[in-house]
Design an enzyme around this catalytic site. Structure first.
Site, short mmCIF file in Angstrom:
data_model
loop_
_atom_site.label_atom_id
_atom_site.label_comp_id
_atom_site.label_asym_id
_atom_site.label_seq_id
_atom_site.Cartn_x
_atom_site.Cartn_y
_atom_site.Cartn_z
N TYR A 70 7.18 -10.11 6.24
CA TYR A 70 6.99 -8.69 6.53
C TYR A 70 7.60 -8.35 7.88
O TYR A 70 7.67 -9.19 8.79
CB TYR A 70 5.50 -8.34 6.57
CG TYR A 70 4.85 -8.22 5.21
CD1 TYR A 70 4.80 -6.99 4.55
CD2 TYR A 70 4.28 -9.32 4.60
CE1 TYR A 70 4.20 -6.88 3.31
CE2 TYR A 70 3.67 -9.21 3.35
CZ TYR A 70 3.64 -7.99 2.72
OH TYR A 70 3.06 -7.87 1.49
N ASP A 126 0.82 -1.20 0.00
CA ASP A 126 0.00 0.00 0.00
C ASP A 126 0.86 1.26 0.00
O ASP A 126 2.09 1.21 0.17
CB ASP A 126 -0.90 0.02 1.24
CG ASP A 126 -1.94 -1.09 1.23
OD1 ASP A 126 -2.27 -1.56 0.13
OD2 ASP A 126 -2.39 -1.48 2.32
#
Length: 309
Positions: free
Chosen positions: A127, A62
């Protein structure tokens, strides 16, 4: 036509995300300079291939999310059907990004089989979320926030932050679960598979990025000892929209005593948008990093870093 795998890193701060967002038709592919993908496709035009470069992403990030390693593949056709040298592709693109002060770097380029797909062949993604805790309840803006961490980590203030509770709660996410509760409800795809395998969810204390002792005597209302850095690492075969940020937010809420581990278990065992605890606020993008997109050894053995004689 030859296929190439690009391993890339970038700072997400100036971009609207990694995926191009300008509309595409069969007859035209307008440039999109506000996304990572758009910038890379524009830079690939410098190679003067016959075809219009169109990359395929392995993972979407994002707006504001950083990547230490993301991957994408692209098909390129050159005059005379001679392949581009992968090293030349990396050099050409990095020269363009450096000259124009664009925070994208090509880590490596490989010539890969035509059947290789950067997204479908990926076996896991890792992540990292960086969190820095101010060890009292002083609002962060009244403390010294080192510029080295600006836009790179989330600062929170909490005198009640319980690291042991956070570590204990993190293990609830490991394994095969339906993560529908942790998916942002704006994603309304009815056939989306929400059962995923979380291979790792680990939290450990780490040193903050800054290491300039001579600066601290001049700081107002802040000492280096007032801060504790934490890395939250999640590894899985795939993640839903905003799943990582909502997972991290849930762990922080447990550490601060806003919710309990039982609340986390409920959200995992009753997967539904209605199960999300409204006391938990999704953490911002700027502390999140995509660290690795992994491929099998069988795939890696087919990658060619340079042309064979």
């Amino acid at each position: 036509m030859r296929r190439y795998l690009l391993n890339v890193s970038y700072l997400g701060t100036p971009f609207r995300g990694v995926q191009r967002q300008v509309g595409v038709t069969e007859s035209s592919r307008p440039d999109d300079f506000e996304t990572v993908q758009g910038q890379i496709e524009y830079a690939l035009k410098k190679l003067r291939s016959i075809n219009e470069p169109a990359t395929v992403l392995s993972s979407r990030t994002d707006a504001g999310v950083h990547a230490l390693h993301n991957a994408m593949h692209v098909d390129l056709e050159r005059n005379g059907d001679t392949p581009h040298n992968p090293t030349t592709i990396s050099l050409c693109l990095n020269q363009y990004f450096n000259r124009n002060q664009i925070p994208i770097r090509i880590l490596s380029t490989y010539l890969v089989p035509d059947s290789f797909h950067s997204r479908h062949n990926a076996i896991s993604r890792t992540y990292l979320y960086r969190l820095i805790v101010i060890k009292d309840d002083t609002p962060p803006l009244t403390k010294h926030l080192p510029v080295e961490e600006y836009g790179r980590s989330l600062f929170i203030s909490s005198s009640e932050f319980d690291f042991e509770k956070l570590k204990e709660a993190s293990q609830l996410f490991v394994g095969h679960h339906d993560f529908r509760t942790f998916m942002h409800k704006s994603n309304k795809l009815p056939d989306l598979i929400t059962r995923k395998v979380m291979e790792k969810c680990e939290v450990y204390e780490t040193r903050p990025f800054w290491s300039v002792p001579h600066a601290w005597p001049y700081c107002v209302n802040g000492n280096q000892e007032d801060y504790i850095g934490y890395n939250i690492v999640l590894k899985g075969n795939g993640f839903l929209y905003k799943q990582v940020r909502r997972t991290v937010a849930s762990l922080i809420a447990v550490a601060k005593g806003i919710v309990t581990a039982k609340d986390i278990k409920f959200m995992l065992e009753i997967p539904s948008h209605q199960s999300w605890n409204p006391k938990i606020k999704t953490v911002p993008a700027h502390g999140l990093y995509l660290c690795e997109v992994a491929y099998s050894k069988e795939d890696r053995d087919t990658f060619k870093e340079q042309l064979e004689d």
